[in-house]
Motif scaffolding. Sequence first.
Motif, PDB file in Angstrom:
ATOM      1  N   PHE A 142      -4.914 -12.269  -6.491  1.00  0.00           N
ATOM      2  CA  PHE A 142      -4.452 -11.151  -5.882  1.00  0.00           C
ATOM      3  C   PHE A 142      -3.230 -11.662  -4.990  1.00  0.00           C
ATOM      4  O   PHE A 142      -3.056 -12.616  -4.319  1.00  0.00           O
ATOM      5  CB  PHE A 142      -5.739 -10.540  -4.783  1.00  0.00           C
ATOM      6  N   ASP A 143      -2.182 -10.800  -4.944  1.00  0.00           N
ATOM      7  CA  ASP A 143      -1.071 -10.900  -4.365  1.00  0.00           C
ATOM      8  C   ASP A 143      -0.408  -9.471  -3.626  1.00  0.00           C
ATOM      9  O   ASP A 143      -0.753  -8.586  -4.130  1.00  0.00           O
ATOM     10  CB  ASP A 143       0.209 -11.544  -5.117  1.00  0.00           C
ATOM     11  N   CYS A 144       0.299  -9.621  -2.717  1.00  0.00           N
ATOM     12  CA  CYS A 144       0.844  -8.352  -1.924  1.00  0.00           C
ATOM     13  C   CYS A 144       1.867  -8.838  -0.999  1.00  0.00           C
ATOM     14  O   CYS A 144       1.964  -9.995  -0.442  1.00  0.00           O
ATOM     15  CB  CYS A 144      -0.199  -7.692  -1.098  1.00  0.00           C
ATOM     16  N   SER A 145       3.012  -7.957  -0.719  1.00  0.00           N
ATOM     17  CA  SER A 145       4.055  -8.279   0.170  1.00  0.00           C
ATOM     18  C   SER A 145       3.379  -8.593   1.546  1.00  0.00           C
ATOM     19  O   SER A 145       2.244  -8.067   2.002  1.00  0.00           O
ATOM     20  CB  SER A 145       5.036  -7.125   0.313  1.00  0.00           C
ATOM     21  N   VAL A 146       4.109  -9.313   2.319  1.00  0.00           N
ATOM     22  CA  VAL A 146       3.787  -9.730   3.654  1.00  0.00           C
ATOM     23  C   VAL A 146       3.522  -8.656   4.576  1.00  0.00           C
ATOM     24  O   VAL A 146       2.706  -8.297   5.330  1.00  0.00           O
ATOM     25  CB  VAL A 146       4.732 -10.650   4.174  1.00  0.00           C
ATOM     26  N   GLU A 147       4.750  -7.608   4.402  1.00  0.00           N
ATOM     27  CA  GLU A 147       4.624  -6.527   5.359  1.00  0.00           C
ATOM     28  C   GLU A 147       3.489  -5.632   5.009  1.00  0.00           C
ATOM     29  O   GLU A 147       2.817  -4.990   5.937  1.00  0.00           O
ATOM     30  CB  GLU A 147       5.967  -5.766   4.968  1.00  0.00           C
ATOM     31  N   ALA A 148       3.218  -5.401   3.794  1.00  0.00           N
ATOM     32  CA  ALA A 148       2.174  -4.310   3.325  1.00  0.00           C
ATOM     33  C   ALA A 148       0.946  -5.246   3.846  1.00  0.00           C
ATOM     34  O   ALA A 148      -0.061  -4.471   4.171  1.00  0.00           O
ATOM     35  CB  ALA A 148       1.965  -4.258   1.942  1.00  0.00           C
ATOM     36  N   ARG A 149       0.635  -6.352   3.767  1.00  0.00           N
ATOM     37  CA  ARG A 149      -0.736  -6.998   4.065  1.00  0.00           C
ATOM     38  C   ARG A 149      -0.705  -6.835   5.617  1.00  0.00           C
ATOM     39  O   ARG A 149      -2.014  -6.705   6.232  1.00  0.00           O
ATOM     40  CB  ARG A 149      -0.629  -8.461   3.991  1.00  0.00           C
ATOM     41  N   ALA A 150       0.269  -7.034   6.574  1.00  0.00           N
ATOM     42  CA  ALA A 150       0.241  -7.064   8.111  1.00  0.00           C
ATOM     43  C   ALA A 150      -0.105  -5.570   8.268  1.00  0.00           C
ATOM     44  O   ALA A 150      -0.999  -5.373   9.323  1.00  0.00           O
ATOM     45  CB  ALA A 150       1.645  -7.173   8.494  1.00  0.00           C
ATOM     46  N   GLN A 151       0.324  -4.530   7.704  1.00  0.00           N
ATOM     47  CA  GLN A 151       0.140  -3.059   7.871  1.00  0.00           C
ATOM     48  C   GLN A 151      -1.425  -2.809   7.587  1.00  0.00           C
ATOM     49  O   GLN A 151      -2.174  -2.225   8.502  1.00  0.00           O
ATOM     50  CB  GLN A 151       0.744  -2.281   7.293  1.00  0.00           C
ATOM     51  N   ARG A 152      -2.017  -3.343   6.655  1.00  0.00           N
ATOM     52  CA  ARG A 152      -3.298  -3.286   6.251  1.00  0.00           C
ATOM     53  C   ARG A 152      -4.220  -3.970   7.191  1.00  0.00           C
ATOM     54  O   ARG A 152      -5.209  -3.307   7.695  1.00  0.00           O
ATOM     55  CB  ARG A 152      -3.689  -3.948   4.839  1.00  0.00           C
ATOM     56  N   ARG A 153      -3.815  -5.047   7.857  1.00  0.00           N
ATOM     57  CA  ARG A 153      -4.842  -5.812   8.589  1.00  0.00           C
ATOM     58  C   ARG A 153      -4.739  -5.023   9.948  1.00  0.00           C
ATOM     59  O   ARG A 153      -5.697  -4.981  10.626  1.00  0.00           O
ATOM     60  CB  ARG A 153      -4.452  -7.221   8.803  1.00  0.00           C
ATOM     61  N   PHE A 154      -3.580  -4.701  10.327  1.00  0.00           N
ATOM     62  CA  PHE A 154      -3.401  -3.839  11.528  1.00  0.00           C
ATOM     63  C   PHE A 154      -4.422  -2.522  11.604  1.00  0.00           C
ATOM     64  O   PHE A 154      -5.052  -2.215  12.337  1.00  0.00           O
ATOM     65  CB  PHE A 154      -1.893  -3.255  11.823  1.00  0.00           C
ATOM     66  N   ASN A 155      -4.255  -1.774  10.396  1.00  0.00           N
ATOM     67  CA  ASN A 155      -4.836  -0.601  10.276  1.00  0.00           C
ATOM     68  C   ASN A 155      -6.561  -0.908  10.371  1.00  0.00           C
ATOM     69  O   ASN A 155      -7.545  -0.388  10.927  1.00  0.00           O
ATOM     70  CB  ASN A 155      -4.721  -0.058   9.076  1.00  0.00           C
ATOM     71  N   GLN A 156      -6.802  -2.241   9.750  1.00  0.00           N
ATOM     72  CA  GLN A 156      -8.315  -2.469   9.786  1.00  0.00           C
ATOM     73  C   GLN A 156      -8.738  -2.969  11.031  1.00  0.00           C
ATOM     74  O   GLN A 156      -9.971  -2.562  11.498  1.00  0.00           O
ATOM     75  CB  GLN A 156      -8.547  -3.748   8.903  1.00  0.00           C
ATOM     76  N   ASN A 157      -7.963  -3.484  11.879  1.00  0.00           N
ATOM     77  CA  ASN A 157      -8.511  -4.078  13.103  1.00  0.00           C
ATOM     78  C   ASN A 157      -8.558  -2.737  13.943  1.00  0.00           C
ATOM     79  O   ASN A 157      -9.667  -2.689  15.100  1.00  0.00           O
ATOM     80  CB  ASN A 157      -7.444  -4.877  13.890  1.00  0.00           C
ATOM     81  N   LYS A 158      -7.815  -1.801  13.727  1.00  0.00           N
ATOM     82  CA  LYS A 158      -7.963  -0.579  14.615  1.00  0.00           C
ATOM     83  C   LYS A 158      -9.091   0.178  14.417  1.00  0.00           C
ATOM     84  O   LYS A 158      -9.565   0.372  15.290  1.00  0.00           O
ATOM     85  CB  LYS A 158      -6.650   0.433  14.215  1.00  0.00           C
TER      86      LYS A 158
END
Length: 220
Positions: A142-158
């Motif tokens: 699996f791969d993904c852009s750094v920006e998209a991954r950071a946003q996903r983790r932010f949403n998950q933490n929220k």
Amino acid sequence: MKHINIAVDGTAGSGKSSVMKRVAVKLKMNFIDTGVMYRAFTKFCLDNQVNFLNDKEIEKQIKNFNFKYINENSILVNNVEYGKTIFDYDVAENIKYVAKNNKVRKFMVLAQREMTQNKNNIVIGRDITTVVLPNAELKIYFDCSVEARAQRRFNQNKRKKITPNVYEDILRQIQQRDDYDKNREMGALKIAPDAWYLNTSNLSIGKVIRLILNKIENLK
């Protein structure tokens, strides 16, 4: 479906866990997130006030670290449930020191291989396709852009109400983790020659799941 092992590697936050645990449920396979083990060990080191810049101190904790993996949200360490504490900020900040320690990785690899002796597992991590399960019937990267991954983790933490939760800090942590994962001496994150490369940057979870189910169907 025949019993198989599916080995999954990829960058942090690229969707490995979210996607593959849904695939595991649908196919009635065991889901093992090896990152939980490294997070639990990091938490264990924090609880024991280990100096993460001292490899010897980290390695001394191995003999006292007795764990039982329940699922991706539950792991017992010396009969104590760690729960969501393994996702604490301090764990995220220090896991890179644990992940690059050769003796810790050897310990984890042996434990993970033992857990997957009976096939019908989906195992995700950083060195599953190349080190832990090099003979798995299906390997996915699996791969993904750094920006998209950071946003996903932010949403998950929220959603999980994990604090502190600052996008810029998460982005920095992911960039640092990528650097450590790809350049460490043992178990470096890399694409196995026979792995299926899957970039999830612009794909929905549903789309990725359908692609993977089709891939597994073709293994029959």
